[in-house]
Design a protein around this motif. Structure first.
Motif, PDB file in Angstrom:
ATOM      1  N   PRO A 228     -16.103  55.448  -9.658  1.00 10.74           N
ATOM      2  CA  PRO A 228     -15.736  56.219  -8.474  1.00 10.74           C
ATOM      3  C   PRO A 228     -14.381  55.945  -7.752  1.00 10.74           C
ATOM      4  O   PRO A 228     -13.856  54.560  -7.632  1.00 10.74           O
ATOM      5  N   ALA A 229     -13.802  56.739  -7.460  1.00  6.66           N
ATOM      6  CA  ALA A 229     -12.554  56.678  -6.478  1.00  6.66           C
ATOM      7  C   ALA A 229     -12.803  57.482  -5.169  1.00  6.66           C
ATOM      8  O   ALA A 229     -13.900  58.419  -5.136  1.00  6.66           O
ATOM      9  N   ASP A 230     -12.494  57.062  -4.038  1.00  6.78           N
ATOM     10  CA  ASP A 230     -12.634  57.610  -2.694  1.00  6.78           C
ATOM     11  C   ASP A 230     -12.085  58.766  -2.601  1.00  6.78           C
ATOM     12  O   ASP A 230     -10.788  58.857  -1.746  1.00  6.78           O
ATOM     13  N   VAL A 231     -12.579  59.830  -3.403  1.00  4.42           N
ATOM     14  CA  VAL A 231     -11.765  61.182  -3.021  1.00  4.42           C
ATOM     15  C   VAL A 231     -12.660  62.331  -2.064  1.00  4.42           C
ATOM     16  O   VAL A 231     -13.927  61.823  -1.948  1.00  4.42           O
ATOM     17  N   THR A 232     -12.042  63.173  -1.592  1.00  2.00           N
ATOM     18  CA  THR A 232     -12.870  64.232  -0.953  1.00  2.00           C
ATOM     19  C   THR A 232     -13.736  65.221  -1.977  1.00  2.00           C
ATOM     20  O   THR A 232     -13.022  65.848  -2.833  1.00  2.00           O
ATOM     21  N   ILE A 233     -14.895  65.122  -1.676  1.00  5.66           N
ATOM     22  CA  ILE A 233     -15.783  66.116  -2.446  1.00  5.66           C
ATOM     23  C   ILE A 233     -16.084  67.437  -1.286  1.00  5.66           C
ATOM     24  O   ILE A 233     -16.518  67.211  -0.283  1.00  5.66           O
ATOM     25  N   PHE A 234     -15.502  68.560  -1.928  1.00  7.86           N
ATOM     26  CA  PHE A 234     -15.874  69.751  -0.959  1.00  7.86           C
ATOM     27  C   PHE A 234     -17.037  70.189  -1.374  1.00  7.86           C
ATOM     28  O   PHE A 234     -17.446  70.281  -2.593  1.00  7.86           O
ATOM     29  N   ILE A 235     -17.763  71.243  -0.492  1.00  4.13           N
ATOM     30  CA  ILE A 235     -18.797  71.903  -0.807  1.00  4.13           C
ATOM     31  C   ILE A 235     -18.255  73.381  -0.404  1.00  4.13           C
ATOM     32  O   ILE A 235     -17.392  73.335   0.542  1.00  4.13           O
ATOM     33  N   PRO A 236     -19.111  74.493  -0.775  1.00  2.00           N
ATOM     34  CA  PRO A 236     -18.952  75.759  -0.123  1.00  2.00           C
ATOM     35  C   PRO A 236     -18.843  75.741   1.399  1.00  2.00           C
ATOM     36  O   PRO A 236     -19.423  75.224   1.964  1.00  2.00           O
ATOM     37  N   GLY A 237     -17.632  76.319   1.904  1.00  2.00           N
ATOM     38  CA  GLY A 237     -17.523  76.406   3.338  1.00  2.00           C
ATOM     39  C   GLY A 237     -16.601  75.189   3.906  1.00  2.00           C
ATOM     40  O   GLY A 237     -16.181  75.417   4.948  1.00  2.00           O
ATOM     41  N   ASP A 238     -15.897  74.677   2.941  1.00  2.98           N
ATOM     42  CA  ASP A 238     -15.010  73.404   3.376  1.00  2.98           C
ATOM     43  C   ASP A 238     -13.660  73.908   3.023  1.00  2.98           C
ATOM     44  O   ASP A 238     -12.696  73.220   3.439  1.00  2.98           O
ATOM     45  N   MET A 239     -13.155  75.195   3.026  1.00  7.94           N
ATOM     46  CA  MET A 239     -11.800  75.621   2.731  1.00  7.94           C
ATOM     47  C   MET A 239     -11.805  76.928   2.701  1.00  7.94           C
ATOM     48  O   MET A 239     -12.846  77.653   2.575  1.00  7.94           O
ATOM     49  N   ALA A 240     -10.754  77.532   3.180  1.00  7.17           N
ATOM     50  CA  ALA A 240     -10.522  78.848   2.898  1.00  7.17           C
ATOM     51  C   ALA A 240      -8.841  79.081   2.913  1.00  7.17           C
ATOM     52  O   ALA A 240      -8.095  78.413   3.298  1.00  7.17           O
ATOM     53  N   ILE A 241      -8.390  80.505   2.453  1.00 12.23           N
ATOM     54  CA  ILE A 241      -7.143  80.670   2.120  1.00 12.23           C
ATOM     55  C   ILE A 241      -7.047  81.613   3.568  1.00 12.23           C
ATOM     56  O   ILE A 241      -7.522  82.420   4.194  1.00 12.23           O
ATOM     57  N   ILE A 242      -5.459  81.444   4.134  1.00  6.88           N
ATOM     58  CA  ILE A 242      -5.238  82.193   5.647  1.00  6.88           C
ATOM     59  C   ILE A 242      -3.981  83.027   5.233  1.00  6.88           C
ATOM     60  O   ILE A 242      -3.513  83.522   6.403  1.00  6.88           O
ATOM     61  N   ALA A 243      -3.281  83.153   4.187  1.00  5.48           N
ATOM     62  CA  ALA A 243      -2.150  83.651   4.198  1.00  5.48           C
ATOM     63  C   ALA A 243      -1.719  83.949   2.622  1.00  5.48           C
ATOM     64  O   ALA A 243      -1.878  82.960   2.007  1.00  5.48           O
TER      65      ALA A 243
END
Length: 811
Positions: free
Chosen positions: A56-71
Motif C-alpha cells: 500500500p501507498a498512502d493515496v487518497t481513495i475516493f467514493i461517490p460524492g467526493d468530487m464534482a466538475i464545476i466548469a
C-alpha cells in the motif's frame, strides 16, 4: 479495517465476509507487504483461495460524492479545451484520478465507447492538495492525445510535470481526449481501461471496459435512456452523483456561479447539481471574464464537517427508499449500511415500493416517524430496532438475514411476514407479533422471557423450520378450530418439534408452547406403575419436556406428537417409548389417551412419540421402558456385625422372573464361595426387603449378592467389606433423617479413618453425586437434597478398609 476482524492466527485476520465484488481495506502501513487470500463459495462449498500481494501507498481513495466538475469550455479558440473539478478530500501525492469523455452504453450494453479519450491524472509532487481546491485541465491543441498538449492549472499556475502527470489509457483508440459541445465527462478511480475492440479488430466497436470505480458524471445534453443513442447513459449508482446542465444556453461554455459560502459536502453537491446555479456564455471572452476565474486565479471552496452520514434517511426528494436523494450521503443503503429513520433528519416516512429487496445492516426506526414496506421486503443483516408505532407491512416481509448475534425489537407493532434466513441468532427484546407467515429458513430465534405470536390461524402459517432454524423460547399460535399445528420449538442445543392435531375445540383462541431443558433422567417413575402395551415405564428421557397450554376457558380434543433430540438415555427400540404428561413440576407423571407402539419411531437419534385422544394440556415428556430388562433392580445391600453372626440385608424395587439369591464370600475378591441361598419374589414392581443371618460365616472379608433368574442367568452385584474382628475400631455411621425432604446428615463414631468417599446412586443405578467426608468423627456431613426427585437412593460410604451401603428414601 485491518486488525479489527476475526483473529485467525499471528497477525492474520478475516477482514471481510460478505457478498460484495470489491472491498477496500484500511489501516494498512505504507511500504509493508500484505498478503490477501480471497475465498469464494457456491452454496456451502468454499474455494481453496487465491492469494494477492499488496504494497500500500498512502493515496487518497475516493467514493461517490467526493468530487464534482464545476466548469467546462469545450472549445476555446485560444487555448483549446478545458474543464475544472474539485474534490471534497485532500489529494495526497501518489493519488490518481481517471477521466473519460467516452459514453456509457452508447451503443452496447454494459460497455464504454471507444471513439474518444481516457486519461489518468496523478499527483506526483508538491505535497497534499487541500480538499476544495479547484484543478483545471487544459488541452492546448484541442485534442489532448499527448502529454505536451496539456496544462494542469492550480491557482493560475501550470503544474504539469512538476506536481502532476498525465497518462493516456487508451491511446491506441479514438482521437484522444477531445471534448465536444454535446459531450460528457466521467471521473473514475482505481481501475484499468480494457480496449476490448483491439482483439476484435474493430476500432469503433464501443465495447471497452473500466475495471475500477465510476464516481461522478457530467453532461451538457442530458443522459440517454438506452443503447444506440448519441448520449451516454447514466452509469449505475451515479443517480445522485452527476451534474446535468442540459437546457442551458451556450452549453459548450458553462460555469458554476452559485453561492460560495462554506457548507457541508452534501450542500455543495446540491449546489453543483442545481442547474440554476450554472450559466452558459456566448463566447470565450465572456467565459474568461466571468467569475469565478477557475483557470486563472482558481478557487478553494470551504467544506464544513458533518451532514454526509451513510444510512441517514432525509426524505430530501420524496418518500421513496430507492431514491438516492432521500439519503444524507446520496447513496441507497446496502447490506453493510446501518440505517436510521429519525425525525432528526426527516419528517416523512420511508416507503419501500420496488420489486427488489431494500437492504441494510442495523435498521433503527425512531418514534414519530415510520416505515412502509407493504407488498415488499426489507432485508436486515443486523439488528431490527423499532421504536415507532408507524410501521405498515401489509403483505410485506421483514427478512432477518444476519450472520451475527443480533436483536429484534418490534415495540408492540404487528408485522405481516417475517423470514429468518441468516447464520446468526436473533434475540427478541420484546414480544413479536405476526399476522402473516413465519418462514424459518436458517438461524435461531431466542425469545428469552418474551414471545412470538403468530396471529394467523392457517396451519401453514409457520413454514420451513428445521434443526437449522427454530424457536428457542416461547411460541403462541392463534387457533380457533380443528387442524394440525406445528410448534417448532427447542433449546440452545436441539430442535424439539411438537405437533398438536386438534379434532375439536370450543372457545379456543391460541396455544402457548415452549420446550424446557431439564435432566429428567433422575426421576424415579418405577413406583408410579405406568405401563403401555404391557411394558412398565421405568425412566424419563433426559433432554427435557414441552409445556403446551391453551387460553383460559378453552376445551380441546386433540392428539399430540413430540420429537425429542439430545437425550442420552434413549432406548434401543422405538416401541419402548411413550408420551407421558403431568400438571406441573410438583405433580407425578401420568399416562393419558391412547398409545400405539406403531406410531413411535427413532430416526438419527430423534425419538418420535405420539398419543391420541387427549382433552387437557400440561407438560409433556417421553418415557421409556428398560433397554435391557434386569431381573432385579437392587437399591440397598449391607452386611452388619451382630453377636450371633452376620446380618445380611438387601432391598429390591423390581424383580422380573427372578428365581433365587445367593450370598457369596471372598477373602480377596478373586475367588468366591457360595454360602447360602434365599428364594426371590419372582416378578414384582413393589419394593421387597430381604434379611438373612449368617451364624458361622467368616467375620472378616467381602460379601456379595448374586441373583439367578428363571433361565439360569446369573447377575452379580457390588461387594461389601466387613471386619467384625476389630469391631470396636469400626465406624458406626448413621443417616438421619431417613426418610428425608430437604437435607440429610451423616454422622460417624469409632472410626480410625479421617476420610471417606460418599457416592450417591439413584434407583436405576445412575451416579447422582460424589463427595468427600473429612474428619467424620468431628464433623457431620450434610447432604443438600434440593433437586432430588422423590424415591430411593443408595449411599455407598467407603475408604481403603471399610465399605457401607445405606439406603435413603427422599420424599
Amino acid at each position: 479495517v485491518f486488525g479489527s476482524g476475526t483473529d485467525i492466527g499471528t497477525n492474520e485476520y478475516v477482514v471481510y465476509k460478505g457478498s460484495s465484488t470489491s472491498v477496500i481495506v484500511t489501516s494498512l502501513t505504507n511500504g509493508n507487504s500484505y498478503y490477501f487470500t480471497i475465498f469464494v463459495r457456491k452454496g456451502t462449498e468454499w474455494s481453496s483461495g487465491v492469494e494477492v500481494i499488496a504494497n500500500p501507498a498512502d493515496v487518497t481513495i475516493f467514493i461517490p460524492g467526493d468530487m464534482a466538475i464545476i466548469a467546462v469550455n469545450t472549445n476555446n479558440a485560444t487555448i483549446g479545451e478545458e474543464f475544472t473539478f474539485v474534490t471534497f478530500k485532500d489529494i495526497t501525492v501518489g493519488t490518481s484520478i481517471d477521466f473519460t469523455d467516452n459514453g456509457w452504453q452508447q451503443e452496447n450494453p454494459d460497455s464504454w465507447g471507444t471513439t474518444e479519450g481516457t486519461m489518468r491524472l496523478t499527483r506526483i509532487s508538491g505535497g497534499t492538495l487541500p480538499a476544495g481546491t479547484s484543478v483545471t485541465v487544459i488541452m492546448n491543441s484541442g485534442n489532448g492525445d499527448d502529454q505536451p498538449d496539456f496544462d494542469i492549472n492550480v491557482g493560475g499556475v501550470d503544474e504539469l510535470g512538476t506536481n502532476w502527470s498525465i497518462t493516456l489509457l487508451n491511446s491506441s483508440e479514438g482521437t484522444g481526449f477531445n471534448l465536444n459541445s454535446d459531450d460528457e465527462i466521467w471521473l473514475m478511480q482505481g481501475g484499468s481501461w480494457l480496449e476490448n475492440d483491439v482483439t476484435s479488430g474493430d476500432p469503433v466497436n464501443d465495447d471497452d471496459e473500466y475495471t475500477g470505480y465510476v464516481l461522478y458524471g457530467w453532461t451538457a445534453t442530458g443522459w440517454g435512456t438506452g443503447t444506440s443513442t448519441t448520449k451516454s447513459d447514466l452509469y449505475p449508482a451515479c443517480e445522485c452523483f452527476n451534474t446535468n446542465v442540459s437546457g442551458i444556453s451556450n452549453q459548450d461554455k458553462v460555469k458554476y456561479i452559485g453561492p460560495m459560502t462554506d457548507v457541508t459536502k452534501l450542500d455543495w453537491i446540491m449546489r453543483f447539481n442545481n442547474v440554476s446555479n450554472w450559466t452558459g456564455y456566448a463566447d470565450d471572452a465572456s467565459y474568461d471574464a466571468a467569475t469565478p476565474d477557475y483557470r486563472g486565479t482558481g478557487v478553494t471552496i470551504g467544506i464544513t464537517n458533518g451532514g454526509f452520514e451513510s444510512g441517514r434517511w432525509t426524505a430530501g426528494q420524496n418518500t421513496d427508499w430507492f431514491d438516492c436523494g432521500n439519503w444524507q450521503n446520496l447513496t441507497i443503503p446496502d447490506e453493510e449500511t446501518n440505517v436510521v429513520i429519525s425525525t432528526t433528519y426527516a419528517s416523512d416516512d420511508a416507503v419501500i415500493n420496488n420489486s427488489e429487496n431494500a437492504l441494510c445492516y442495523d435498521l433503527t426506526i425512531e418514534s414519530e416517524i415510520g416505515l412502509d414496506f407493504s407488498d415488499n421486503t426489507i432485508e436486515v443483516h443486523g439488528s431490527f430496532i423499532n421504536q415507532s408505532a408507524s410501521i405498515t407491512s401489509a403483505n410485506g416481509t421483514l427478512l432477518l438475514a444476519s450472520d451475527d448475534n443480533v436483536n429484534v425489537t418490534s415495540n408492540g407493532v404487528s408485522l405481516y411476514n417475517v423470514e429468518v434466513n441468516g447464520n446468526g441468532n436473533f434475540t427478541l427484546i420484546d414480544n413479536l407479533t405476526l399476522t402473516g407467515t413465519f418462514n424459518l429458513v436458517n438461524g435461531f430465534i431466542e425469545t428469552g422471557a418474551n414471545q412470538i405470536f403468530v396471529n394467523n390461524t392457517a396451519e401453514a402459517a409457520i413454514t420451513n423450520y428445521t434443526a437449522a432454524s427454530y424457536i428457542n423460547g416461547n411460541l403462541r399460535r392463534a387457533i380457533t378450530g380443528a387442524g394440525s399445528y406445528d410448534f417448532p420449538v427447542g433449546d440452545a442445543s436441539n430442535f424439539e418439534l411438537a405437533t398438536v392435531d386438534i379434532t375439536s375445540a370450543t372457545s379456543l383462541s391460541y396455544l402457548d408452547a415452549h420446550f424446557a431443558s431439564a435432566d429428567l433422567g433422575n426421576i424415579n417413575i418405577v413406583g408410579l406403575g405406568l405401563q403401555v402395551a404391557g411394558t412398565s415405564l421405568v425412566s424419563v428421557l433426559d433432554a427435557g419436556y414441552w409445556e403446551i397450554e391453551p387460553n383460559t376457558g378453552a376445551s380441546v380434543d386433540y392428539d399430540i406428537e413430540v420429537n425429542l433430540a439430545g437425550a442420552s438415555n434413549v432406548a434401543a427400540d422405538a416401541e419402548q417409548h411413550a408420551v407421558i404428561k403431568r400438571d406441573n413440576a410438583s405433580s407425578d407423571w401420568e399416562l393419558h389417551g391412547s398409545h400405539d407402539n406403531a406410531t413411535q419411531s427413532i430416526v438419527a437419534g430423534v425419538v418420535t412419540a405420539k398419543v391420541s385422544g387427549l382433552n387437557a394440556f400440561s407438560q409433556f415428556a417421553i418415557a421409556r421402558s428398560n433397554q435391557w430388562v434386569l431381573a432385579v433392580e437392587l437399591v440397598d445391600f449391607s452386611v452388619k456385625c451382630e453377636t450371633a453372626g452376620l446380618s445380611v440385608n438387601w432391598t429390591t424395587v423390581s424383580e422380573d422372573n427372578a428365581d433365587y439369591f445367593m450370598i457369596e464370600y471372598s477373602s480377596d475378591t478373586r475367588t468366591w464361595e457360595m454360602l447360602q441361598k434365599l428364594p426371590a419374589f419372582g416378578s414384582t414392581y413393589i419394593t421387597q426387603e430381604y434379611q438373612i443371618l449368617l451364624e458361622d460365616s467368616p467375620r472378616k472379608g467381602y460379601y456379595r449378592l448374586a441373583e439367578v433368574d428363571m433361565d439360569g442367568t446369573v447377575t452379580h452385584y457390588a461387594p461389601a467389606y466387613v471386619n467384625c474382628l476389630d469391631k470396636d475400631k469400626q465406624a458406626m455411621i448413621t443417616v438421619s433423617p431417613n426418610p428425608a425432604n430437604n437435607f440429610v446428615q451423616l454422622s460417624a463414631v469409632k472410626t480410625t479413618s479421617n476420610l471417606y468417599l460418599v457416592a450417591i446412586y439413584d434407583a436405576t443405578g445412575k451416579l447422582v453425586n460424589m463427595l468427600t467426608w473429612e474428619n467424620p468423627v468431628e464433623q457431620e456431613l450434610t447432604l443438600d437434597l434440593y433437586g432430588f426427585a422423590p424415591g430411593y437412593y443408595q449411599l455407598k460410604i467407603y475408604n481403603e478398609r471399610e465399605f457401607y451401603n445405606k439406603k435413603l428414601l427422599v420424599k
